[in-house]
Design an enzyme around this catalytic site. Structure first.
Site, PDB file in Angstrom:
ATOM      1  N   ASP A 107      -7.486   7.634   2.680  1.00 31.77           N
ATOM      2  CA  ASP A 107      -7.210   8.018   1.292  1.00 31.77           C
ATOM      3  C   ASP A 107      -8.509   8.330   0.565  1.00 31.77           C
ATOM      4  OD1 ASP A 107      -4.606   7.375   1.807  1.00 31.77           O
ATOM      5  OD2 ASP A 107      -4.722   5.399   0.890  1.00 31.77           O
ATOM      6  N   HIS A 150       1.711   4.310  -2.953  1.00 31.49           N
ATOM      7  CA  HIS A 150       1.717   5.777  -2.838  1.00 31.49           C
ATOM      8  C   HIS A 150       3.045   6.349  -3.319  1.00 31.49           C
ATOM      9  CE1 HIS A 150      -2.026   6.317  -0.802  1.00 31.49           C
ATOM     10  NE2 HIS A 150      -1.687   5.613   0.241  1.00 31.49           N
ATOM     11  N   HIS A 153       0.834  -1.200   0.000  1.00 32.65           N
ATOM     12  CA  HIS A 153       0.000   0.000   0.000  1.00 32.65           C
ATOM     13  C   HIS A 153       0.875   1.259   0.000  1.00 32.65           C
ATOM     14  CE1 HIS A 153      -3.764   2.204   1.205  1.00 32.65           C
ATOM     15  NE2 HIS A 153      -2.847   3.091   1.576  1.00 32.65           N
ATOM     16  N   GLU A 154       1.813   1.306   0.947  1.00 32.48           N
ATOM     17  CA  GLU A 154       2.673   2.488   1.038  1.00 32.48           C
ATOM     18  C   GLU A 154       3.594   2.602  -0.173  1.00 32.48           C
ATOM     19  OE1 GLU A 154       2.033   4.751   3.081  1.00 32.48           O
ATOM     20  OE2 GLU A 154       0.704   3.600   4.372  1.00 32.48           O
TER      21      GLU A 154
HETATM   22 ZN    ZN Z   1      -2.942   5.115   1.822  1.00 30.04          ZN
END
Ligand code: ZN
Length: 421
Positions: free
Chosen positions: A288, A217, A213-214
Site C-alpha cells: 500500500d 480498505h 486491515h482489509e
Molecule cells: Zn492493504
C-alpha cells in the site's frame, strides 16, 4: 505480423531481437545482413523482429555502459533498412514492450516510421481471444464466453491463454469431466492473487489484524466518492499475501486531483484501520505504502497537481534527456517536493483515520464478518453500509482493469520487491 503475412500470401521471416546478440562477438551484424539478404531474395515478404529492444536500445557510447556488439548490430539494421528502395517490397515489422527506450534513429522516416500501439484487449476482444484458446478445451455446457470476458479485466492475450490452461489443470485435479465455471473462476483468482493457502498457519491475532486491515480498505473505498468500487475481500492467504481486495476501476482517460486523492485515501485505509482498531501499525501495509508513494510522487513531479510545486512536470517523454547525472530541479525544489509528497500522503492518512473513527461500528462489523466468512462480496458490504451513494449501475460500467491489493506477509524475510502486487 504472421496474420498480415498470411493475409498477403507472402513469406514470413521471424526472429527475436535477442537472437542477434546472443551469438559470438561480431555475429550480430552478420546475422542482420544475412536476414535481409534472404528477405530480399524472397521479396515480397514480411520480416518480423520480436523484442526489438534487445538490439534497439538507445546508443549511449561506452561512457555510460554502451555495448559495442549491440550497437554494431543496431547500426547494421539501420543501414539495411536504409538500403531498401521503393521497389524492394520487404516490409519490416517489429514489436516491443519498451518503445520508450528505443533509439530515436529506429523510428525515423524510411525505417520504423509507423507505430501501432496495441493496448490490452477490451471485453469483446477478450471474448474473441477466449474463443481461440477454448477451442482446445472440453467445456461444461453452461460456460458463457461473455461471462469469462467480464471476469478478466486487464488481462492480456497471454494471461487469457494462461487462464484457460490453469482452468483445465484445476478441472483435472478435481476429477471434473469438463472444465466448469468454478474452475475458470479459481484459475482467474489464482493468476491474479497466487494459490490459496487455506491451511497456512496464522496466529489468530494476526488474522484479526488482517481482517481489520482489509475491512479498512473496504470501508474507505465504500465511503469516498471516487475510489474504485469493491468486488470482493478475502483474508484467505494467497500466494505471498495474507489478504486481498478486488476492485473494479472505472475506465477513464483523465484523472482529477480529487480522484487521485480518494484512491490514495482508500489505499491507506488498511493501515489506518490497524491504528484505529489496535492503536498500533504493522509491516502489512508495504505494498500500500509503495503504491501511494508512487502516486503522490507522480501527482507532484509529473502531473503538476500539487499546489506548492505548481504546473510543472519533470517528466521527459522523449527519454533522450542527457541529464543522467543530476535531477532537473534545484536542491531547494527537491526539498519542497519531498514535503509536498509527504503532505499529500499524511493528509489522506489522517482523512482515512477520521472516516474510520466516524464509522467505527461498521468497520468492526465488517472485520467480524470477514473473520467469520473469510471471503465477503459486494452484497455483504451493502448489508452493512446500505447502497453506495454514488454508484451508477455497476454492471453497465465498462471494465478495463482489475487491481488486487495485497498485504505482504509480516514475517517474510525475502526481498520485499518480489512480493506480488
Ligand atoms: Zn492493504
Amino acid at each position: 505480423a504472421k496474420a498480415v503475412a498470411g493475409e498477403s500470401e507472402v513469406p514470413f521471416f521471424s526472429i527475436s531481437g535477442s537472437e542477434f546478440v546472443e551469438m559470438f562477438v561480431g555475429m550480430g551484424a552478420a546475422k542482420v545482413r544475412d536476414l535481409f539478404k534472404q528477405a530480399k531474395e524472397k521479396a515480397p515478404c514480411i520480416v518480423f523482429i520480436d523484442e526489438i529492444d534487445a538490439i534497439g536500445k538507445k546508443r549511449g557510447g561506452a561512457a555510460i555502459g554502451g555495448n559495442d556488439e549491440r550497437e554494431n548490430t543496431l547500426n547494421q539494421l539501420l543501414t539495411e533498412m536504409d538500403g531498401f528502395g521503393t521497389d524492394t517490397n520487404v516490409i519490416v515489422i517489429a514489436a516491443t514492450n519498451r518503445a520508450d527506450i528505443l533509439d530515436k534513429a529506429l523510428m525515423r522516416a524510411g525505417r520504423f516510421d509507423r507505430s501501432i500501439y496495441v493496448d490490452l484487449p477490451e471485453m469483446h476482444e477478450r471474448r474473441e481471444i477466449f474463443d481461440v484458446h477454448l477451442a482446445k478445451i472440453k467445456l461444461a455446457p453452461d460456460i458463457d464466453r461473455d461471462f469469462l470476458a467480464k471476469q478478466t479485466p486487464g488481462f492480456s492475450g497471454a494471461d487469457i491463454a494462461n487462464v484457460c490452461n490453469e482452468a483445465a489443470l484445476i478441472a483435472a485435479r478435481n476429477n471434473h469431466e469438463f472444465v466448469t465455471k468454478q474452475d475458470f473462476l479459481d484459475a482467474v483468482d489464482r493468476i491474479i492473487g497466487g494459490l490459496e493457502k487455506k491451511n497456512k498457519a496464522i496466529k489468530p491475532s494476526e488474522k484479526k489484524r488482517v481482517a481489520f486491515h482489509e475491512a479498512g480498505h473496504a470501508t474507505i473505498s465504500w465511503l469516498v466518492e471516487h475510489a474504485a468500487p469493491l468486488l470482493k475481500v478475502t483474508i484467505v492467504p494467497r500466494g505471498r499475501s495474507l489478504g486481498a481486495a478486488w476492485y473494479l476501476p472505472e475506465e477513464r482517460s483523465l484523472t482529477t486531483t480529487e480522484q487521485m486523492l480518494d484512491e490514495i485515501c482508500a489505499t491507506l485505509g488498511g493501515r489506518a484501520a490497524e491504528e484505529v482498531a489496535f492503536g498500533n501499525i504493522s509491516t502489512g501495509a508495504l505494498s500500500d505504502l509503495e503504491r501511494v508513494t508512487k502516486q503522490a510522487q507522480a501527482m507532484v513531479t509529473i502531473y503538476g497537481l500539487s499546489e506548492n510545486i505548481g504546473n510543472i512536470s519533470y517528466y521527459d517523454s522523449s527519454g533522450q534527456s542527457e541529464y543522467s547525472f543530476g535531477k532537473p530541479y534545484s536542491e531547494e525544489t527537491a526539498k519542497k517536493i519531498d514535503v509536498e509528497i509527504k503532505d499529500i500522503i499524511e493528509n489522506q492518512y489522517q482523512r482515512a483515520v477520521t472516516i474510520l473513527h466516524e464509522n467505527r461500528d461498521k468497520l468492526d462489523a465488517l472485520a467480524q464478518k470477514l473473520l467469520e466468512k473469510e471471503v465477503i462480496f459486494r452484497e455483504d458490504l451493502e448489508e452493512i453500509f446500505g447502497k453506495r451513494a454514488w454508484d451508477p449501475e455497476l454492471t453497465e460500467r465498462p471494465v478495463t482493469e482489475a487491481v488486487v491489493e495485497n498485504t505482504p506477509e509480516n514475517t517474510s524475510s525475502e526481498d520485499p520487491q518480489e512480493s506480488q502486487n
